[in-house]
Design a protein around this motif. Structure first.
Motif, PDB file in Angstrom:
ATOM      1  N   ILE A  65     -74.798 -27.524 -16.100  1.00  0.00           N
ATOM      2  CA  ILE A  65     -75.722 -28.525 -15.733  1.00  0.00           C
ATOM      3  C   ILE A  65     -76.756 -27.977 -14.668  1.00  0.00           C
ATOM      4  O   ILE A  65     -76.350 -27.336 -13.815  1.00  0.00           O
ATOM      5  N   ARG A  66     -78.214 -28.308 -14.739  1.00  0.00           N
ATOM      6  CA  ARG A  66     -79.191 -27.831 -14.071  1.00  0.00           C
ATOM      7  C   ARG A  66     -79.876 -29.194 -13.329  1.00  0.00           C
ATOM      8  O   ARG A  66     -80.380 -30.013 -14.059  1.00  0.00           O
ATOM      9  N   LEU A  67     -80.011 -29.042 -11.790  1.00  0.00           N
ATOM     10  CA  LEU A  67     -80.697 -30.168 -11.491  1.00  0.00           C
ATOM     11  C   LEU A  67     -81.956 -29.696 -10.654  1.00  0.00           C
ATOM     12  O   LEU A  67     -81.548 -28.590  -9.841  1.00  0.00           O
ATOM     13  N   HIS A  93     -84.878 -33.959 -11.763  1.00  0.00           N
ATOM     14  CA  HIS A  93     -84.785 -33.807 -13.164  1.00  0.00           C
ATOM     15  C   HIS A  93     -83.414 -32.945 -13.448  1.00  0.00           C
ATOM     16  O   HIS A  93     -83.118 -32.087 -12.804  1.00  0.00           O
ATOM     17  N   ILE A  94     -82.829 -33.667 -14.414  1.00  0.00           N
ATOM     18  CA  ILE A  94     -81.345 -33.110 -14.819  1.00  0.00           C
ATOM     19  C   ILE A  94     -81.069 -32.621 -16.177  1.00  0.00           C
ATOM     20  O   ILE A  94     -81.832 -33.567 -17.207  1.00  0.00           O
ATOM     21  N   HIS A 108     -83.186 -38.278 -15.754  1.00  0.00           N
ATOM     22  CA  HIS A 108     -83.334 -38.580 -14.408  1.00  0.00           C
ATOM     23  C   HIS A 108     -82.242 -38.084 -13.622  1.00  0.00           C
ATOM     24  O   HIS A 108     -81.078 -38.714 -13.975  1.00  0.00           O
ATOM     25  N   GLY A 109     -82.503 -37.489 -12.555  1.00  0.00           N
ATOM     26  CA  GLY A 109     -81.096 -36.946 -11.496  1.00  0.00           C
ATOM     27  C   GLY A 109     -81.335 -37.615 -10.299  1.00  0.00           C
ATOM     28  O   GLY A 109     -82.288 -37.973  -9.713  1.00  0.00           O
ATOM     29  N   TYR A 110     -80.004 -37.323  -9.439  1.00  0.00           N
ATOM     30  CA  TYR A 110     -79.981 -37.537  -8.314  1.00  0.00           C
ATOM     31  C   TYR A 110     -78.898 -36.890  -7.610  1.00  0.00           C
ATOM     32  O   TYR A 110     -77.908 -36.585  -8.169  1.00  0.00           O
ATOM     33  N   LEU A 111     -79.050 -36.375  -6.245  1.00  0.00           N
ATOM     34  CA  LEU A 111     -78.192 -35.826  -5.433  1.00  0.00           C
ATOM     35  C   LEU A 111     -78.048 -36.144  -4.188  1.00  0.00           C
ATOM     36  O   LEU A 111     -78.966 -36.226  -3.445  1.00  0.00           O
TER      37      LEU A 111
END
Length: 248
Positions: A65-67, A93-94, A108-111
């Motif tokens: 997984i790449r974020l 972005h993921i 769409h991503g979130y951390l």
């Protein structure tokens, strides 16, 4: 220490992985490992290498997984005196590339990060959380601490790394899940929020993709409800090892 990954998209569910002991943990400034899985910063990209078994069917989960954060924030926030939250990358972005199962996906991503100096059930009775998609993004918390006092936090992220406070909207009740866990959602007067897709429905936790109205905008968001009164009961504690078994 529990290691889990929550991904939602076409063909993607939620994979809960194994809870491991201290000897399986290692970290430094850029690298964090739990057993055979690890995450590390490679320049501006957070890369996760997953090598686990899914619960309960024990199938192998292997992949990358790449974020890529679109913005990073520097400030953490106190939800209670002993509990803290930091939205590191409120928009990102993921991408996902797995061998087992054979699966690729991007979106769409979130951390973020939650941590505390005591068990979470000692600090709260319940909370509802909402992460708003779009530009600007936003995150809203509302709940009740263990002492019965309410708390609320609403932040807007304009895209330059700042977190702007915003007014916490009134809430409306959403339908309960299979286990009858209550949930509520921020929604302006006259709005009719709805659940678009259910992702998680457990005896103490609900997660879903929802639609609501905030600041005059019709928005879509990820929503969660956490019931810590339920979580601290003996029957739920006895159920947890079946979903996330301990491994030495």
């Amino acid at each position: 220490m529990a290691f889990n990954v929550a991904l939602y998209g076409p063909g993607v569910g939620r994979w809960s992985m194994t809870e491991r002991g201290r000897p399986s943990l290692w970290r430094d400034a850029t690298h964090f490992a739990v057993g055979a899985s690890h995450m590390r910063w490679e320049g501006d990209v957070l890369t996760l290498q997953i090598n686990e078994r899914a619960v309960p069917h024990l199938g192998r989960i292997q992949g990358t997984i790449r974020l890529v954060p679109q913005q990073l924030t520097a400030e953490a926030h106190d939800l209670a005196p002993a509990h803290h939250w930091h939205p590191h990358a409120p928009t990102a972005h993921i991408s996902l590339d797995f061998d087992r199962p054979d699966l690729s996906w991007q979106g769409h991503g979130y951390l973020d990060q939650n941590w505390g100096e005591e068990p979470i059930e000692d600090g709260f009775r319940r909370w509802d959380w909402l992460r708003v998609e779009g530009d600007p993004g936003a995150v809203l918390y509302a709940g009740t601490r263990a002492d019965g006092s309410p708390f609320g936090l609403a932040l807007r992220f304009p895209g330059d790394g700042r977190a702007e406070p915003m007014e916490v909207p009134p809430t409306q009740a959403l339908d309960r899940g299979f286990w009858r866990v209550a949930r509520s959602i921020p929604a302006e007067s006259g709005a009719t929020p709805c659940v678009l897709k259910r992702f998680e429905d457990s005896p103490f936790y609900l997660r879903a993709h929802v639609e609501t109205q905030i600041e005059g905008r019709q928005v879509r968001a990820m929503h969660e409800s956490l019931d810590l009164d339920r979580f601290r009961t003996r029957v739920v504690k006895l159920m947890l090892p079946f979903r996330m078994p301990r491994r030495r």
